[in-house]
Design a protein around this motif. Sequence first.
Motif, PDB file in Angstrom:
ATOM      1  N   ALA A  44     -17.676 -99.638 -41.645  1.00  0.00           N
ATOM      2  CA  ALA A  44     -18.998-100.106 -42.068  1.00  0.00           C
ATOM      3  C   ALA A  44     -20.038 -99.811 -40.989  1.00  0.00           C
ATOM      4  O   ALA A  44     -21.151 -99.381 -41.278  1.00  0.00           O
ATOM      5  CB  ALA A  44     -18.945-101.599 -42.376  1.00  0.00           C
ATOM      6  N   ARG A  55     -26.237-104.317 -40.206  1.00  0.00           N
ATOM      7  CA  ARG A  55     -24.825-104.398 -39.822  1.00  0.00           C
ATOM      8  C   ARG A  55     -24.680-104.584 -38.320  1.00  0.00           C
ATOM      9  O   ARG A  55     -23.819-105.324 -37.851  1.00  0.00           O
ATOM     10  CB  ARG A  55     -24.080-103.144 -40.296  1.00  0.00           C
ATOM     11  N   PRO A  76     -22.056-105.379 -46.360  1.00  0.00           N
ATOM     12  CA  PRO A  76     -23.066-104.313 -46.474  1.00  0.00           C
ATOM     13  C   PRO A  76     -24.457-104.860 -46.777  1.00  0.00           C
ATOM     14  O   PRO A  76     -24.581-105.913 -47.358  1.00  0.00           O
ATOM     15  CB  PRO A  76     -22.594-103.450 -47.633  1.00  0.00           C
TER      16      PRO A  76
END
Length: 76
Positions: A44, A55, A76
């Motif tokens: 991610a 993030r 996300p």
Amino acid sequence: MTGQIRPRGAYTATPCRACRTPKPVRLYLCTACWNALPEKAQRALKKRDDQAHGRLRQLHDHIDSEQPLEELEITP
Ligand SMILES: [Zn+2]
């Protein structure tokens, strides 16, 4: 500020947020800490899109609240 380790010639390095080891500025964490992250979180964090900043914030909040790196979850 005290406790800032700034080796000569290390102006392209910033301390790792988790362990304070100097690391290249383009990396979020030093290699050791990065490798401690769950693979899902690594994937991610490697994505570069318009959510990347959010993030990174999750990573920083996680570290700042002193939770184990292995437990990082990035949404996300
Ligand atoms: Zn580190």
